[in-house]
Design an enzyme around this catalytic site. Structure first.
Site, mmCIF file in Angstrom:
data_model
loop_
_atom_site.group_PDB
_atom_site.id
_atom_site.type_symbol
_atom_site.label_atom_id
_atom_site.label_comp_id
_atom_site.label_asym_id
_atom_site.label_seq_id
_atom_site.Cartn_x
_atom_site.Cartn_y
_atom_site.Cartn_z
ATOM 1 N N CYS A 45 45.822 42.489 44.251
ATOM 2 C CA CYS A 45 44.725 43.210 43.324
ATOM 3 C C CYS A 45 43.420 42.894 44.058
ATOM 4 O O CYS A 45 42.615 43.765 44.159
ATOM 5 C CB CYS A 45 44.689 42.354 42.216
HETATM 6 C C1 BEZ Z 1 49.060 40.597 43.724
HETATM 7 O O1 BEZ Z 1 47.999 41.020 43.144
HETATM 8 O O2 BEZ Z 1 49.024 39.987 44.781
HETATM 9 C C2 BEZ Z 1 50.311 40.300 42.856
HETATM 10 C C3 BEZ Z 1 50.231 39.945 41.466
HETATM 11 C C4 BEZ Z 1 51.346 39.660 40.738
HETATM 12 C C5 BEZ Z 1 52.722 39.639 41.417
HETATM 13 C C6 BEZ Z 1 52.663 39.875 42.934
HETATM 14 C C7 BEZ Z 1 51.667 40.034 43.538
#
Ligand code: BEZ
Length: 211
Positions: A45
Protein backbone atom coordinates in the site's frame (compact mmCIF):
# COMPACT_ATOMS: atom_id res chain seq x y z
CA UNK A 1 -25.03 -7.47 -4.53
CA UNK A 2 -21.96 -5.41 -5.36
CA UNK A 3 -21.77 -2.45 -7.68
CA UNK A 4 -21.82 -3.00 -11.41
CA UNK A 5 -20.70 -0.95 -14.38
CA UNK A 6 -23.23 1.76 -15.17
CA UNK A 7 -24.54 1.99 -11.58
CA UNK A 8 -24.50 5.38 -9.85
CA UNK A 9 -21.50 5.44 -7.50
CA UNK A 10 -22.95 5.69 -3.99
CA UNK A 11 -22.52 9.10 -2.40
CA UNK A 12 -21.10 9.37 1.12
CA UNK A 13 -19.77 11.78 3.70
CA UNK A 14 -16.31 10.96 5.02
CA UNK A 15 -13.46 12.32 7.09
CA UNK A 16 -10.22 12.36 5.12
CA UNK A 17 -6.63 13.49 5.55
CA UNK A 18 -7.55 16.80 3.88
CA UNK A 19 -10.84 17.37 5.74
CA UNK A 20 -14.45 16.25 5.51
CA UNK A 21 -15.89 15.57 2.07
CA UNK A 22 -19.12 14.65 0.37
CA UNK A 23 -18.07 12.32 -2.40
CA UNK A 24 -20.26 13.61 -5.23
CA UNK A 25 -19.51 17.21 -4.29
CA UNK A 26 -15.79 16.40 -4.18
CA UNK A 27 -16.00 14.94 -7.70
CA UNK A 28 -17.95 17.90 -9.09
CA UNK A 29 -17.87 17.64 -12.90
CA UNK A 30 -14.61 15.69 -12.88
CA UNK A 31 -13.84 12.05 -13.38
CA UNK A 32 -12.76 10.24 -10.24
CA UNK A 33 -10.97 7.21 -8.91
CA UNK A 34 -11.80 5.69 -5.56
CA UNK A 35 -9.40 2.97 -4.47
CA UNK A 36 -9.04 0.91 -1.33
CA UNK A 37 -6.00 -0.36 0.55
CA UNK A 38 -5.99 -3.27 2.98
CA UNK A 39 -4.43 -1.32 5.86
CA UNK A 40 -2.13 1.54 6.88
CA UNK A 41 1.57 0.89 7.48
CA UNK A 42 1.69 -2.00 5.01
CA UNK A 43 4.41 -2.23 2.38
CA UNK A 44 2.53 -2.73 -0.88
CA UNK A 45 0.00 0.00 0.00
CA UNK A 46 2.86 2.36 0.79
CA UNK A 47 4.25 1.89 -2.72
CA UNK A 48 0.80 2.23 -4.32
CA UNK A 49 0.06 5.55 -2.66
CA UNK A 50 3.56 6.78 -3.45
CA UNK A 51 3.15 5.81 -7.11
CA UNK A 52 -0.24 7.53 -7.30
CA UNK A 53 1.27 10.65 -5.79
CA UNK A 54 4.03 10.66 -8.42
CA UNK A 55 1.36 10.37 -11.15
CA UNK A 56 -0.85 13.20 -9.83
CA UNK A 57 -0.05 15.51 -12.76
CA UNK A 58 -1.20 12.72 -15.13
CA UNK A 59 -4.49 12.36 -13.25
CA UNK A 60 -4.96 16.15 -13.20
CA UNK A 61 -4.25 16.38 -16.94
CA UNK A 62 -7.16 13.98 -17.47
CA UNK A 63 -9.43 15.88 -15.04
CA UNK A 64 -9.49 12.96 -12.61
CA UNK A 65 -9.90 13.48 -8.85
CA UNK A 66 -8.16 10.86 -6.74
CA UNK A 67 -9.53 9.50 -3.47
CA UNK A 68 -7.99 6.66 -1.45
CA UNK A 69 -9.68 4.71 1.33
CA UNK A 70 -8.36 2.57 4.13
CA UNK A 71 -10.22 1.18 7.14
CA UNK A 72 -8.02 2.94 9.69
CA UNK A 73 -8.28 6.11 11.79
CA UNK A 74 -7.32 9.63 10.75
CA UNK A 75 -4.44 9.69 13.28
CA UNK A 76 -3.03 6.52 11.80
CA UNK A 77 -3.43 7.86 8.25
CA UNK A 78 -1.58 11.07 9.11
CA UNK A 79 1.38 9.18 10.57
CA UNK A 80 1.44 6.79 7.62
CA UNK A 81 1.36 9.66 5.09
CA UNK A 82 4.60 10.95 6.67
CA UNK A 83 6.14 7.52 6.06
CA UNK A 84 4.87 7.43 2.46
CA UNK A 85 6.32 10.88 1.78
CA UNK A 86 9.65 9.88 3.33
CA UNK A 87 10.08 6.45 1.75
CA UNK A 88 8.52 7.15 -1.67
CA UNK A 89 10.10 10.61 -2.04
CA UNK A 90 6.85 12.43 -2.64
CA UNK A 91 4.24 14.65 -1.00
CA UNK A 92 0.82 13.02 -0.93
CA UNK A 93 -1.80 15.70 -1.61
CA UNK A 94 -4.88 13.62 -2.46
CA UNK A 95 -7.31 12.69 0.34
CA UNK A 96 -7.26 9.35 2.13
CA UNK A 97 -10.58 8.45 3.76
CA UNK A 98 -10.44 7.37 7.40
CA UNK A 99 -12.97 4.57 7.07
CA UNK A 100 -12.61 3.03 10.53
CA UNK A 101 -16.38 2.35 10.64
CA UNK A 102 -16.13 0.71 7.17
CA UNK A 103 -18.98 2.79 5.80
CA UNK A 104 -17.31 3.33 2.41
CA UNK A 105 -15.81 -0.17 2.34
CA UNK A 106 -19.31 -1.60 2.83
CA UNK A 107 -21.02 0.73 0.33
CA UNK A 108 -18.51 -0.29 -2.33
CA UNK A 109 -18.27 -3.97 -1.31
CA UNK A 110 -14.53 -3.69 -0.70
CA UNK A 111 -14.37 -6.37 1.99
CA UNK A 112 -14.39 -9.86 0.52
CA UNK A 113 -14.83 -12.12 3.55
CA UNK A 114 -13.33 -15.19 1.91
CA UNK A 115 -10.13 -13.21 1.29
CA UNK A 116 -10.08 -11.41 4.66
CA UNK A 117 -12.81 -10.82 7.23
CA UNK A 118 -11.48 -7.39 8.21
CA UNK A 119 -9.22 -5.93 5.52
CA UNK A 120 -10.39 -4.51 2.22
CA UNK A 121 -9.12 -6.00 -1.00
CA UNK A 122 -7.51 -3.65 -3.54
CA UNK A 123 -10.67 -2.31 -5.19
CA UNK A 124 -10.51 0.51 -7.71
CA UNK A 125 -13.48 2.31 -9.22
CA UNK A 126 -13.35 4.83 -12.03
CA UNK A 127 -16.34 7.15 -11.92
CA UNK A 128 -17.44 9.40 -14.79
CA UNK A 129 -18.67 13.00 -14.60
CA UNK A 130 -22.22 11.52 -14.68
CA UNK A 131 -21.32 9.77 -11.36
CA UNK A 132 -21.69 6.38 -13.01
CA UNK A 133 -19.21 3.55 -12.41
CA UNK A 134 -17.08 3.11 -15.55
CA UNK A 135 -14.47 0.59 -14.37
CA UNK A 136 -14.12 -1.82 -11.48
CA UNK A 137 -10.90 -3.68 -10.80
CA UNK A 138 -10.15 -5.91 -7.85
CA UNK A 139 -6.67 -7.08 -6.90
CA UNK A 140 -5.67 -9.20 -3.92
CA UNK A 141 -3.72 -7.67 -1.04
CA UNK A 142 -0.50 -9.31 -2.23
CA UNK A 143 -0.43 -7.64 -5.67
CA UNK A 144 0.15 -3.93 -6.14
CA UNK A 145 -1.80 -2.31 -8.96
CA UNK A 146 -0.36 -0.90 -12.17
CA UNK A 147 -1.30 2.78 -12.17
CA UNK A 148 -0.06 3.33 -15.72
CA UNK A 149 -2.72 0.79 -16.72
CA UNK A 150 -5.30 2.78 -14.76
CA UNK A 151 -4.32 5.90 -16.75
CA UNK A 152 -4.48 3.92 -20.00
CA UNK A 153 -8.02 2.76 -19.22
CA UNK A 154 -9.05 6.32 -18.33
CA UNK A 155 -7.72 7.46 -21.73
CA UNK A 156 -9.86 4.81 -23.39
CA UNK A 157 -12.94 5.63 -21.28
CA UNK A 158 -12.65 9.34 -22.02
CA UNK A 159 -12.12 8.78 -25.75
CA UNK A 160 -14.95 6.28 -26.11
CA UNK A 161 -17.36 8.50 -24.19
CA UNK A 162 -16.89 11.20 -26.86
CA UNK A 163 -16.62 9.16 -30.07
CA UNK A 164 -18.29 6.02 -31.46
CA UNK A 165 -15.12 4.01 -31.13
CA UNK A 166 -13.68 1.26 -28.95
CA UNK A 167 -10.03 0.55 -28.21
CA UNK A 168 -8.31 -2.73 -29.15
CA UNK A 169 -6.18 -4.96 -26.94
CA UNK A 170 -3.16 -3.18 -25.47
CA UNK A 171 -4.20 0.10 -27.10
CA UNK A 172 -2.31 3.19 -26.04
CA UNK A 173 -3.01 6.88 -26.61
CA UNK A 174 -2.13 7.74 -30.23
CA UNK A 175 -2.78 4.31 -31.73
CA UNK A 176 -5.58 3.39 -34.14
CA UNK A 177 -8.99 2.65 -32.66
CA UNK A 178 -11.91 0.44 -33.67
CA UNK A 179 -15.21 1.69 -35.07
CA UNK A 180 -18.12 0.42 -32.96
CA UNK A 181 -20.02 -2.47 -34.56
CA UNK A 182 -23.34 -0.55 -34.53
CA UNK A 183 -22.05 1.99 -37.06
CA UNK A 184 -22.36 1.12 -40.75
CA UNK A 185 -19.24 1.32 -42.87
CA UNK A 186 -20.91 4.06 -44.97
CA UNK A 187 -21.49 6.14 -41.82
CA UNK A 188 -17.98 5.39 -40.56
CA UNK A 189 -16.53 6.76 -43.82
CA UNK A 190 -18.44 10.00 -43.24
CA UNK A 191 -17.75 10.24 -39.49
CA UNK A 192 -14.05 9.40 -39.55
CA UNK A 193 -12.49 11.55 -42.29
CA UNK A 194 -8.96 10.50 -41.27
CA UNK A 195 -9.65 7.19 -42.98
CA UNK A 196 -10.99 3.73 -42.44
CA UNK A 197 -9.12 0.41 -42.66
CA UNK A 198 -11.60 -2.43 -43.13
CA UNK A 199 -10.01 -5.77 -42.16
CA UNK A 200 -13.35 -7.57 -41.87
CA UNK A 201 -16.84 -6.04 -42.07
CA UNK A 202 -16.89 -6.14 -38.23
CA UNK A 203 -13.23 -5.13 -37.70
CA UNK A 204 -12.65 -1.57 -38.87
CA UNK A 205 -9.85 0.69 -37.71
CA UNK A 206 -9.52 4.45 -37.86
CA UNK A 207 -6.86 6.83 -36.55
CA UNK A 208 -7.61 8.18 -33.05
CA UNK A 209 -10.23 10.82 -33.85
CA UNK A 210 -9.39 13.43 -31.18
CA UNK A 211 -5.75 14.04 -32.21
C1 BEZ B 1 0.56 -4.67 1.81
O1 BEZ B 1 0.00 -3.63 1.52
O2 BEZ B 1 1.77 -4.76 1.76
C2 BEZ B 1 -0.20 -5.86 2.25
C3 BEZ B 1 -1.37 -5.72 2.97
C4 BEZ B 1 -2.04 -6.84 3.40
C5 BEZ B 1 -1.57 -8.10 3.07
C6 BEZ B 1 -0.40 -8.25 2.31
C7 BEZ B 1 0.29 -7.11 1.90
Amino acid sequence: MGLRLGDIAPDFYAITTVGAINFHEYLGDSWGILFSHPADYTPVCTTELGRTSHLMSEFEKRNVKVLAVSVDSLDKHNGWVNDINETQHTTVTFPIIADADRNVATLYDMIHPNASATLTVRSLFVIGPDKKVKLIITYPASTGRNFVEVLRVIDSLQLTSDYSVATPADWKEGEDVIVVPSMTTADAEKNFPKGLRVVKPYLRYTPQPNL
